[in-house]
Design a protein around this motif. Structure first.
Motif, PDB file in Angstrom:
ATOM      1  N   LYS A  15       0.795  -1.226   0.000  1.00  0.00           N
ATOM      2  CA  LYS A  15       0.000   0.000   0.000  1.00  0.00           C
ATOM      3  C   LYS A  15       0.826   1.274   0.000  1.00  0.00           C
ATOM      4  CE  LYS A  15      -3.738  -2.229   2.612  1.00  0.00           C
ATOM      5  NZ  LYS A  15      -3.121  -3.541   2.694  1.00  0.00           N
ATOM      6  N   LEU A  16       2.018   1.220   0.576  1.00  0.00           N
ATOM      7  CA  LEU A  16       2.786   2.439   0.834  1.00  0.00           C
ATOM      8  C   LEU A  16       3.174   3.174  -0.446  1.00  0.00           C
ATOM      9  CD1 LEU A  16       4.069   4.203   2.986  1.00  0.00           C
ATOM     10  CD2 LEU A  16       6.084   2.707   2.938  1.00  0.00           C
ATOM     11  N   ILE A  17       3.664   2.449  -1.436  1.00  0.00           N
ATOM     12  CA  ILE A  17       4.094   3.096  -2.679  1.00  0.00           C
ATOM     13  C   ILE A  17       2.926   3.782  -3.384  1.00  0.00           C
ATOM     14  CG2 ILE A  17       5.148   2.759  -4.943  1.00  0.00           C
ATOM     15  CD1 ILE A  17       7.095   2.512  -2.586  1.00  0.00           C
ATOM     16  N   PRO A  18       1.775   3.103  -3.593  1.00  0.00           N
ATOM     17  CA  PRO A  18       0.647   3.799  -4.213  1.00  0.00           C
ATOM     18  C   PRO A  18       0.175   5.016  -3.422  1.00  0.00           C
ATOM     19  CG  PRO A  18       0.289   1.432  -4.245  1.00  0.00           C
ATOM     20  CD  PRO A  18       1.487   1.666  -3.398  1.00  0.00           C
ATOM     21  N   CYS A  19       0.272   4.955  -2.109  1.00  0.00           N
ATOM     22  CA  CYS A  19      -0.102   6.096  -1.274  1.00  0.00           C
ATOM     23  C   CYS A  19       0.773   7.302  -1.596  1.00  0.00           C
ATOM     24  CB  CYS A  19       0.018   5.710   0.199  1.00  0.00           C
ATOM     25  SG  CYS A  19      -0.278   7.065   1.352  1.00  0.00           S
ATOM     26  N   ASP A  76      -2.873   3.274   3.772  1.00  0.00           N
ATOM     27  CA  ASP A  76      -3.847   2.645   2.866  1.00  0.00           C
ATOM     28  C   ASP A  76      -4.860   3.668   2.347  1.00  0.00           C
ATOM     29  OD1 ASP A  76      -5.219   3.100   5.206  1.00  0.00           O
ATOM     30  OD2 ASP A  76      -6.030   1.077   5.400  1.00  0.00           O
ATOM     31  N   ALA A  77      -4.431   4.926   2.286  1.00  0.00           N
ATOM     32  CA  ALA A  77      -5.281   6.003   1.775  1.00  0.00           C
ATOM     33  C   ALA A  77      -4.588   6.651   0.583  1.00  0.00           C
ATOM     34  CB  ALA A  77      -5.547   7.039   2.861  1.00  0.00           C
ATOM     35  N   TYR A  78      -5.381   7.068  -0.408  1.00  0.00           N
ATOM     36  CA  TYR A  78      -4.825   7.581  -1.658  1.00  0.00           C
ATOM     37  C   TYR A  78      -5.574   8.846  -2.063  1.00  0.00           C
ATOM     38  CZ  TYR A  78      -3.926   2.600  -1.326  1.00  0.00           C
ATOM     39  OH  TYR A  78      -3.600   1.359  -0.842  1.00  0.00           O
ATOM     40  N   LEU A  79      -4.815   9.899  -2.346  1.00  0.00           N
ATOM     41  CA  LEU A  79      -5.420  11.170  -2.718  1.00  0.00           C
ATOM     42  C   LEU A  79      -6.051  11.083  -4.103  1.00  0.00           C
ATOM     43  CD1 LEU A  79      -2.603  13.616  -1.578  1.00  0.00           C
ATOM     44  CD2 LEU A  79      -4.665  13.008  -0.334  1.00  0.00           C
ATOM     45  N   VAL A  80      -7.282  11.564  -4.217  1.00  0.00           N
ATOM     46  CA  VAL A  80      -7.922  11.742  -5.515  1.00  0.00           C
ATOM     47  C   VAL A  80      -7.458  13.088  -6.061  1.00  0.00           C
ATOM     48  CG1 VAL A  80     -10.146  12.008  -6.690  1.00  0.00           C
ATOM     49  CG2 VAL A  80      -9.899  10.352  -4.824  1.00  0.00           C
ATOM     50  N   PRO A  81      -7.104  13.187  -7.362  1.00  0.00           N
ATOM     51  CA  PRO A  81      -6.600  14.454  -7.899  1.00  0.00           C
ATOM     52  C   PRO A  81      -7.478  15.648  -7.508  1.00  0.00           C
ATOM     53  CG  PRO A  81      -6.384  12.732  -9.542  1.00  0.00           C
ATOM     54  CD  PRO A  81      -7.098  12.116  -8.378  1.00  0.00           C
ATOM     55  N   GLY A  82      -6.795  16.690  -7.044  1.00  0.00           N
ATOM     56  CA  GLY A  82      -7.484  17.895  -6.581  1.00  0.00           C
ATOM     57  C   GLY A  82      -7.595  17.987  -5.075  1.00  0.00           C
ATOM     58  N   ALA A  83      -7.226  16.916  -4.358  1.00  0.00           N
ATOM     59  CA  ALA A  83      -7.379  16.902  -2.909  1.00  0.00           C
ATOM     60  C   ALA A  83      -6.463  17.923  -2.228  1.00  0.00           C
ATOM     61  CB  ALA A  83      -7.105  15.501  -2.367  1.00  0.00           C
ATOM     62  N   ILE A  84      -5.216  18.013  -2.682  1.00  0.00           N
ATOM     63  CA  ILE A  84      -4.279  18.942  -2.046  1.00  0.00           C
ATOM     64  C   ILE A  84      -4.768  20.380  -2.188  1.00  0.00           C
ATOM     65  CG2 ILE A  84      -1.945  19.909  -2.157  1.00  0.00           C
ATOM     66  CD1 ILE A  84      -0.916  17.151  -2.898  1.00  0.00           C
ATOM     67  N   ARG A  85      -5.153  20.755  -3.383  1.00  0.00           N
ATOM     68  CA  ARG A  85      -5.639  22.122  -3.618  1.00  0.00           C
ATOM     69  C   ARG A  85      -6.890  22.413  -2.767  1.00  0.00           C
ATOM     70  NH1 ARG A  85      -4.650  25.773  -7.571  1.00  0.00           N
ATOM     71  NH2 ARG A  85      -3.452  24.222  -8.733  1.00  0.00           N
ATOM     72  N   ALA A  86      -7.790  21.428  -2.659  1.00  0.00           N
ATOM     73  CA  ALA A  86      -9.006  21.624  -1.869  1.00  0.00           C
ATOM     74  C   ALA A  86      -8.683  21.811  -0.390  1.00  0.00           C
ATOM     75  CB  ALA A  86      -9.949  20.441  -2.064  1.00  0.00           C
ATOM     76  N   LEU A  87      -7.735  21.030   0.131  1.00  0.00           N
ATOM     77  CA  LEU A  87      -7.343  21.171   1.530  1.00  0.00           C
ATOM     78  C   LEU A  87      -6.692  22.525   1.782  1.00  0.00           C
ATOM     79  CD1 LEU A  87      -5.952  17.588   2.164  1.00  0.00           C
ATOM     80  CD2 LEU A  87      -7.965  18.596   3.260  1.00  0.00           C
ATOM     81  N   PRO A 100     -15.270  18.678   2.269  1.00  0.00           N
ATOM     82  CA  PRO A 100     -15.806  17.612   1.404  1.00  0.00           C
ATOM     83  C   PRO A 100     -15.291  17.642  -0.023  1.00  0.00           C
ATOM     84  CG  PRO A 100     -17.470  19.288   1.804  1.00  0.00           C
ATOM     85  CD  PRO A 100     -16.303  19.638   2.679  1.00  0.00           C
ATOM     86  N   GLN A 101     -14.719  18.785  -0.477  1.00  0.00           N
ATOM     87  CA  GLN A 101     -14.179  18.834  -1.841  1.00  0.00           C
ATOM     88  C   GLN A 101     -12.901  18.021  -1.969  1.00  0.00           C
ATOM     89  OE1 GLN A 101     -14.777  21.451   0.140  1.00  0.00           O
ATOM     90  NE2 GLN A 101     -15.875  23.089  -0.924  1.00  0.00           N
ATOM     91  N   ALA A 102     -12.215  17.763  -0.858  1.00  0.00           N
ATOM     92  CA  ALA A 102     -10.991  16.962  -0.864  1.00  0.00           C
ATOM     93  C   ALA A 102     -11.355  15.496  -0.709  1.00  0.00           C
ATOM     94  CB  ALA A 102     -10.062  17.407   0.264  1.00  0.00           C
ATOM     95  N   LEU A 103     -11.106  14.704  -1.743  1.00  0.00           N
ATOM     96  CA  LEU A 103     -11.470  13.287  -1.720  1.00  0.00           C
ATOM     97  C   LEU A 103     -10.223  12.424  -1.500  1.00  0.00           C
ATOM     98  CD1 LEU A 103     -14.019  12.919  -4.672  1.00  0.00           C
ATOM     99  CD2 LEU A 103     -14.483  13.312  -2.254  1.00  0.00           C
ATOM    100  N   VAL A 104     -10.369  11.457  -0.609  1.00  0.00           N
ATOM    101  CA  VAL A 104      -9.288  10.503  -0.340  1.00  0.00           C
ATOM    102  C   VAL A 104      -9.887   9.110  -0.331  1.00  0.00           C
ATOM    103  CG1 VAL A 104      -7.625   9.690   1.364  1.00  0.00           C
ATOM    104  CG2 VAL A 104      -7.892  12.142   0.976  1.00  0.00           C
ATOM    105  N   MET A 105      -9.356   8.230  -1.199  1.00  0.00           N
ATOM    106  CA  MET A 105      -9.779   6.829  -1.204  1.00  0.00           C
ATOM    107  C   MET A 105      -9.120   6.100  -0.044  1.00  0.00           C
ATOM    108  SD  MET A 105     -10.120   5.446  -5.115  1.00  0.00           S
ATOM    109  CE  MET A 105      -8.428   5.811  -5.578  1.00  0.00           C
ATOM    110  N   HIS A 106      -9.907   5.308   0.665  1.00  0.00           N
ATOM    111  CA  HIS A 106      -9.412   4.652   1.867  1.00  0.00           C
ATOM    112  C   HIS A 106      -9.823   3.190   1.869  1.00  0.00           C
ATOM    113  CE1 HIS A 106      -9.691   4.093   6.481  1.00  0.00           C
ATOM    114  NE2 HIS A 106      -8.459   3.869   6.083  1.00  0.00           N
ATOM    115  N   GLU A 107      -8.843   2.309   2.046  1.00  0.00           N
ATOM    116  CA  GLU A 107      -9.126   0.880   2.183  1.00  0.00           C
ATOM    117  C   GLU A 107      -9.492   0.612   3.634  1.00  0.00           C
ATOM    118  OE1 GLU A 107      -6.084  -1.640   0.652  1.00  0.00           O
ATOM    119  OE2 GLU A 107      -5.907  -0.543  -1.235  1.00  0.00           O
ATOM    120  N   LEU A 108     -10.765   0.638   3.915  1.00  0.00           N
ATOM    121  CA  LEU A 108     -11.266   0.646   5.280  1.00  0.00           C
ATOM    122  C   LEU A 108     -10.903  -0.630   6.039  1.00  0.00           C
ATOM    123  CD1 LEU A 108     -13.054   2.386   7.166  1.00  0.00           C
ATOM    124  CD2 LEU A 108     -14.999   1.067   6.344  1.00  0.00           C
ATOM    125  N   GLY A 109     -10.377  -0.433   7.260  1.00  0.00           N
ATOM    126  CA  GLY A 109     -10.212  -1.530   8.200  1.00  0.00           C
ATOM    127  C   GLY A 109      -9.120  -2.512   7.884  1.00  0.00           C
ATOM    128  N   GLY A 110      -8.043  -2.084   7.224  1.00  0.00           N
ATOM    129  CA  GLY A 110      -6.981  -3.018   6.874  1.00  0.00           C
ATOM    130  C   GLY A 110      -6.349  -3.676   8.085  1.00  0.00           C
TER     131      GLY A 110
END
Length: 319
Positions: A15-19, A88-99, A213-223
Protein backbone atom coordinates in the motif's frame (compact mmCIF):
# COMPACT_ATOMS: atom_id res chain seq x y z
CA UNK A 1 0.04 27.35 2.28
CA UNK A 2 2.33 24.37 1.72
CA UNK A 3 1.70 20.91 3.12
CA UNK A 4 3.93 18.21 4.56
CA UNK A 5 2.43 14.73 4.47
CA UNK A 6 3.15 12.25 7.26
CA UNK A 7 2.52 8.56 6.58
CA UNK A 8 2.72 6.07 9.44
CA UNK A 9 3.68 2.64 8.15
CA UNK A 10 3.50 -0.82 9.67
CA UNK A 11 4.04 -3.69 7.23
CA UNK A 12 2.35 -1.76 4.44
CA UNK A 13 4.40 -3.24 1.62
CA UNK A 14 1.54 -3.38 -0.91
CA UNK A 15 0.00 0.00 0.00
CA UNK A 16 2.79 2.44 0.83
CA UNK A 17 4.09 3.10 -2.68
CA UNK A 18 0.65 3.80 -4.21
CA UNK A 19 -0.10 6.10 -1.27
CA UNK A 20 3.01 8.20 -1.91
CA UNK A 21 2.48 8.12 -5.67
CA UNK A 22 -1.01 9.56 -5.20
CA UNK A 23 0.51 12.46 -3.27
CA UNK A 24 3.05 13.18 -6.00
CA UNK A 25 0.47 12.76 -8.79
CA UNK A 26 -1.67 15.42 -7.11
CA UNK A 27 1.19 17.92 -7.16
CA UNK A 28 2.81 17.16 -3.81
CA UNK A 29 6.57 17.28 -3.49
CA UNK A 30 8.53 14.13 -2.69
CA UNK A 31 10.71 16.17 -0.31
CA UNK A 32 7.57 17.02 1.71
CA UNK A 33 6.89 13.36 2.51
CA UNK A 34 7.81 11.96 5.94
CA UNK A 35 7.34 8.22 6.43
CA UNK A 36 7.44 6.97 10.02
CA UNK A 37 7.93 3.21 10.15
CA UNK A 38 6.80 1.44 13.33
CA UNK A 39 9.12 -1.55 13.22
CA UNK A 40 7.90 -3.20 10.02
CA UNK A 41 9.22 -6.68 9.29
CA UNK A 42 8.21 -6.71 5.62
CA UNK A 43 10.09 -5.13 2.69
CA UNK A 44 8.12 -1.87 2.61
CA UNK A 45 10.98 0.40 3.67
CA UNK A 46 13.63 -1.19 1.45
CA UNK A 47 11.24 -0.90 -1.52
CA UNK A 48 10.61 2.71 -0.56
CA UNK A 49 14.31 3.55 -0.45
CA UNK A 50 14.84 2.13 -3.92
CA UNK A 51 11.89 4.02 -5.38
CA UNK A 52 12.19 7.51 -3.86
CA UNK A 53 15.34 9.47 -3.13
CA UNK A 54 14.35 12.70 -1.40
CA UNK A 55 11.62 11.77 1.08
CA UNK A 56 12.44 11.37 4.75
CA UNK A 57 12.15 8.08 6.64
CA UNK A 58 12.05 7.68 10.42
CA UNK A 59 12.69 4.10 11.51
CA UNK A 60 11.44 2.86 14.85
CA UNK A 61 12.70 -0.46 16.19
CA UNK A 62 9.25 -1.36 17.53
CA UNK A 63 5.63 -0.25 17.29
CA UNK A 64 5.18 2.70 19.61
CA UNK A 65 1.69 3.48 18.40
CA UNK A 66 0.09 5.78 15.86
CA UNK A 67 0.09 8.96 17.96
CA UNK A 68 3.77 8.71 18.84
CA UNK A 69 4.70 8.11 15.19
CA UNK A 70 2.63 11.10 14.06
CA UNK A 71 4.36 13.31 16.61
CA UNK A 72 7.74 12.13 15.38
CA UNK A 73 6.72 13.06 11.85
CA UNK A 74 5.45 16.50 12.89
CA UNK A 75 8.82 17.18 14.52
CA UNK A 76 10.48 16.60 11.12
CA UNK A 77 8.06 18.77 9.13
CA UNK A 78 8.34 22.50 8.47
CA UNK A 79 5.38 23.53 6.30
CA UNK A 80 2.33 25.56 7.32
CA UNK A 81 0.06 22.51 7.17
CA UNK A 82 0.65 18.86 8.08
CA UNK A 83 -1.46 16.13 6.46
CA UNK A 84 -1.58 12.86 8.39
CA UNK A 85 -2.36 10.17 5.83
CA UNK A 86 -2.93 6.46 6.41
CA UNK A 87 -0.70 4.23 4.31
CA UNK A 88 -3.85 2.64 2.87
CA UNK A 89 -5.28 6.00 1.78
CA UNK A 90 -4.83 7.58 -1.66
CA UNK A 91 -5.42 11.17 -2.72
CA UNK A 92 -7.92 11.74 -5.51
CA UNK A 93 -6.60 14.45 -7.90
CA UNK A 94 -7.48 17.90 -6.58
CA UNK A 95 -7.38 16.90 -2.91
CA UNK A 96 -4.28 18.94 -2.05
CA UNK A 97 -5.64 22.12 -3.62
CA UNK A 98 -9.01 21.62 -1.87
CA UNK A 99 -7.34 21.17 1.53
CA UNK A 100 -5.21 24.28 1.01
CA UNK A 101 -8.29 26.28 0.01
CA UNK A 102 -10.17 25.15 3.12
CA UNK A 103 -7.23 26.13 5.33
CA UNK A 104 -6.97 29.60 3.79
CA UNK A 105 -10.71 30.30 3.91
CA UNK A 106 -11.17 28.97 7.48
CA UNK A 107 -8.26 30.33 9.52
CA UNK A 108 -9.81 29.28 12.87
CA UNK A 109 -9.80 25.60 11.87
CA UNK A 110 -7.01 23.73 13.64
CA UNK A 111 -7.97 20.32 12.23
CA UNK A 112 -9.31 19.74 8.71
CA UNK A 113 -10.43 16.38 7.35
CA UNK A 114 -10.91 15.12 3.82
CA UNK A 115 -14.00 13.24 2.63
CA UNK A 116 -13.25 9.51 2.68
CA UNK A 117 -14.48 7.29 -0.16
CA UNK A 118 -13.95 3.70 -1.19
CA UNK A 119 -12.37 2.54 -4.45
CA UNK A 120 -15.67 3.12 -6.26
CA UNK A 121 -15.88 6.66 -4.83
CA UNK A 122 -18.74 5.68 -2.55
CA UNK A 123 -18.66 7.70 0.71
CA UNK A 124 -17.31 6.18 3.91
CA UNK A 125 -17.91 7.35 7.46
CA UNK A 126 -15.86 10.48 7.99
CA UNK A 127 -17.26 12.20 11.10
CA UNK A 128 -18.40 10.95 14.48
CA UNK A 129 -19.90 12.35 17.67
CA UNK A 130 -17.85 12.64 20.82
CA UNK A 131 -17.76 9.28 22.63
CA UNK A 132 -20.33 9.01 25.38
CA UNK A 133 -20.59 6.12 27.80
CA UNK A 134 -24.35 5.81 27.39
CA UNK A 135 -24.03 5.80 23.61
CA UNK A 136 -21.81 2.73 23.86
CA UNK A 137 -24.89 0.74 24.83
CA UNK A 138 -26.75 1.73 21.63
CA UNK A 139 -26.34 -0.12 18.30
CA UNK A 140 -24.89 2.06 15.57
CA UNK A 141 -28.08 2.03 13.47
CA UNK A 142 -30.00 3.56 16.39
CA UNK A 143 -27.36 6.24 16.75
CA UNK A 144 -27.85 7.13 13.09
CA UNK A 145 -31.58 7.49 13.69
CA UNK A 146 -31.42 9.69 16.76
CA UNK A 147 -28.23 11.73 16.51
CA UNK A 148 -28.50 15.17 14.85
CA UNK A 149 -27.52 15.51 11.20
CA UNK A 150 -23.80 16.16 10.86
CA UNK A 151 -22.90 14.22 14.02
CA UNK A 152 -22.13 10.84 12.49
CA UNK A 153 -21.66 9.11 9.16
CA UNK A 154 -20.76 9.79 5.57
CA UNK A 155 -22.39 13.20 4.95
CA UNK A 156 -22.44 12.40 1.25
CA UNK A 157 -24.84 15.27 0.47
CA UNK A 158 -22.52 17.97 1.83
CA UNK A 159 -20.54 20.05 -0.66
CA UNK A 160 -19.35 22.97 1.46
CA UNK A 161 -16.90 22.91 4.39
CA UNK A 162 -18.69 22.38 7.69
CA UNK A 163 -17.79 22.27 11.37
CA UNK A 164 -18.08 18.80 12.87
CA UNK A 165 -17.52 17.25 16.34
CA UNK A 166 -14.75 14.80 15.42
CA UNK A 167 -13.08 13.47 12.28
CA UNK A 168 -11.94 10.01 11.25
CA UNK A 169 -8.15 10.26 11.11
CA UNK A 170 -7.32 8.48 7.84
CA UNK A 171 -6.69 11.85 6.13
CA UNK A 172 -6.47 14.55 8.78
CA UNK A 173 -4.66 17.88 8.40
CA UNK A 174 -3.44 20.06 11.27
CA UNK A 175 -2.47 23.73 11.09
CA UNK A 176 1.07 24.17 12.42
CA UNK A 177 0.34 27.54 14.01
CA UNK A 178 -2.38 25.92 16.14
CA UNK A 179 0.01 23.36 17.65
CA UNK A 180 1.44 25.90 20.13
CA UNK A 181 -1.90 25.84 21.97
CA UNK A 182 -3.37 22.55 20.80
CA UNK A 183 -0.31 20.41 21.44
CA UNK A 184 0.62 17.16 19.75
CA UNK A 185 -1.35 13.92 19.73
CA UNK A 186 -1.67 12.24 23.13
CA UNK A 187 0.82 9.37 23.05
CA UNK A 188 -1.05 7.50 25.78
CA UNK A 189 -3.34 6.37 22.94
CA UNK A 190 -1.71 3.53 21.03
CA UNK A 191 -4.27 2.89 18.29
CA UNK A 192 -7.81 4.32 17.95
CA UNK A 193 -9.34 7.53 19.32
CA UNK A 194 -6.12 9.56 19.33
CA UNK A 195 -7.62 11.86 16.70
CA UNK A 196 -10.90 11.98 18.63
CA UNK A 197 -9.17 13.26 21.76
CA UNK A 198 -7.28 15.77 19.57
CA UNK A 199 -10.58 17.05 18.15
CA UNK A 200 -12.02 17.29 21.68
CA UNK A 201 -9.03 19.36 22.77
CA UNK A 202 -9.39 21.62 19.73
CA UNK A 203 -13.04 22.36 20.55
CA UNK A 204 -12.24 23.06 24.20
CA UNK A 205 -9.61 25.60 23.11
CA UNK A 206 -12.03 27.35 20.76
CA UNK A 207 -10.67 26.05 17.45
CA UNK A 208 -12.86 24.79 14.63
CA UNK A 209 -12.76 21.17 13.45
CA UNK A 210 -13.65 21.23 9.77
CA UNK A 211 -14.74 18.70 7.17
CA UNK A 212 -13.53 19.68 3.70
CA UNK A 213 -15.81 17.61 1.40
CA UNK A 214 -14.18 18.83 -1.84
CA UNK A 215 -10.99 16.96 -0.86
CA UNK A 216 -11.47 13.29 -1.72
CA UNK A 217 -9.29 10.50 -0.34
CA UNK A 218 -9.78 6.83 -1.20
CA UNK A 219 -9.41 4.65 1.87
CA UNK A 220 -9.13 0.88 2.18
CA UNK A 221 -11.27 0.65 5.28
CA UNK A 222 -10.21 -1.53 8.20
CA UNK A 223 -6.98 -3.02 6.87
CA UNK A 224 -5.33 -3.41 10.27
CA UNK A 225 -8.57 -4.42 11.98
CA UNK A 226 -9.15 -7.16 9.41
CA UNK A 227 -5.62 -8.54 9.74
CA UNK A 228 -5.58 -8.54 13.55
CA UNK A 229 -9.21 -8.92 14.61
CA UNK A 230 -8.82 -9.81 18.29
CA UNK A 231 -5.79 -7.57 18.76
CA UNK A 232 -7.55 -4.61 17.12
CA UNK A 233 -10.63 -5.06 19.30
CA UNK A 234 -8.42 -5.12 22.37
CA UNK A 235 -6.74 -1.90 21.23
CA UNK A 236 -10.13 -0.26 20.68
CA UNK A 237 -11.38 -1.26 24.13
CA UNK A 238 -8.13 -0.01 25.66
CA UNK A 239 -8.35 3.34 23.87
CA UNK A 240 -12.05 3.75 24.62
CA UNK A 241 -11.45 3.15 28.33
CA UNK A 242 -8.52 5.56 28.25
CA UNK A 243 -10.67 8.23 26.60
CA UNK A 244 -13.37 7.70 29.23
CA UNK A 245 -10.85 8.12 32.04
CA UNK A 246 -9.23 11.22 30.52
CA UNK A 247 -12.33 13.02 29.24
CA UNK A 248 -15.54 11.61 30.71
CA UNK A 249 -14.43 10.89 34.27
CA UNK A 250 -13.96 7.96 36.64
CA UNK A 251 -17.66 7.03 36.80
CA UNK A 252 -17.86 6.70 33.01
CA UNK A 253 -14.66 4.63 33.05
CA UNK A 254 -16.11 2.31 35.71
CA UNK A 255 -19.43 1.83 33.88
CA UNK A 256 -17.65 1.17 30.59
CA UNK A 257 -15.24 -1.29 32.24
CA UNK A 258 -18.16 -3.34 33.55
CA UNK A 259 -20.00 -3.08 30.24
CA UNK A 260 -17.02 -4.32 28.20
CA UNK A 261 -16.37 -7.24 30.55
CA UNK A 262 -19.95 -8.50 30.48
CA UNK A 263 -20.54 -7.80 26.78
CA UNK A 264 -17.35 -9.74 25.94
CA UNK A 265 -18.61 -12.61 28.11
CA UNK A 266 -22.03 -12.62 26.43
CA UNK A 267 -20.47 -12.48 22.96
CA UNK A 268 -18.16 -15.37 23.79
CA UNK A 269 -20.92 -17.55 25.20
CA UNK A 270 -23.42 -16.85 22.43
CA UNK A 271 -20.90 -17.48 19.64
CA UNK A 272 -19.59 -20.62 21.35
CA UNK A 273 -23.15 -21.98 21.61
CA UNK A 274 -23.82 -21.14 17.97
CA UNK A 275 -20.59 -22.86 16.99
CA UNK A 276 -21.55 -25.98 18.97
CA UNK A 277 -25.07 -26.07 17.51
CA UNK A 278 -23.61 -26.01 13.99
CA UNK A 279 -21.18 -28.82 14.96
CA UNK A 280 -18.13 -26.55 14.44
CA UNK A 281 -18.74 -26.51 10.69
CA UNK A 282 -19.09 -22.72 10.19
CA UNK A 283 -15.67 -21.10 9.88
CA UNK A 284 -17.03 -17.61 10.55
CA UNK A 285 -18.38 -18.72 13.92
CA UNK A 286 -15.10 -20.41 14.79
CA UNK A 287 -13.19 -17.18 14.01
CA UNK A 288 -15.58 -15.01 15.99
CA UNK A 289 -15.50 -17.37 18.98
CA UNK A 290 -11.70 -17.32 19.02
CA UNK A 291 -11.70 -13.53 18.79
CA UNK A 292 -14.17 -13.06 21.64
CA UNK A 293 -12.28 -15.62 23.74
CA UNK A 294 -9.07 -13.59 23.42
CA UNK A 295 -10.86 -10.30 24.17
CA UNK A 296 -12.65 -11.78 27.19
CA UNK A 297 -9.41 -13.27 28.51
CA UNK A 298 -7.73 -9.86 28.18
CA UNK A 299 -10.42 -8.25 30.33
CA UNK A 300 -10.42 -11.17 32.79
CA UNK A 301 -6.60 -10.96 33.14
CA UNK A 302 -6.71 -7.31 34.17
CA UNK A 303 -6.14 -5.83 30.71
CA UNK A 304 -2.34 -6.31 30.51
CA UNK A 305 -0.58 -3.63 28.48
CA UNK A 306 1.42 -6.11 26.40
CA UNK A 307 -1.65 -7.57 24.70
CA UNK A 308 -2.92 -6.17 21.42
CA UNK A 309 -1.22 -5.44 18.14
CA UNK A 310 2.14 -7.16 17.54
CA UNK A 311 5.69 -5.82 17.96
CA UNK A 312 4.63 -3.21 20.51
CA UNK A 313 7.28 -1.23 22.33
CA UNK A 314 7.35 -2.27 25.99
CA UNK A 315 5.46 -0.10 28.46
CA UNK A 316 6.16 0.22 32.13
CA UNK A 317 2.59 -0.10 33.40
CA UNK A 318 -0.87 -1.29 32.45
CA UNK A 319 -3.13 1.09 30.53
Amino acid sequence: MKITVIIVNYNGESKLIPCIESWIADGGSESDVVVVDNGSVDKSISILENRFLSLRIIRNACNGGFAKAVNQGISQSCQDLVLILNNDAYLVPGAIRALQKCAVEHPTAALIGARLVDQNLRPQNVVAPFPNVWRDFLPRFLQRLFLPRGQIGRLEAEHEPMSVPTLIGAALMVRRSALKRLGLMDEDFFFYLEETEWCYRAHILGFDVLLCPQALVMHELGGTANRYRAASRIEFHRSRLLYARKVEGSLAWFILSIHYYFSSSINLISNALAMALTFFQVSRLRRKTRMYAVVWLWHFSGRPSGWGLPNKCPRSKND
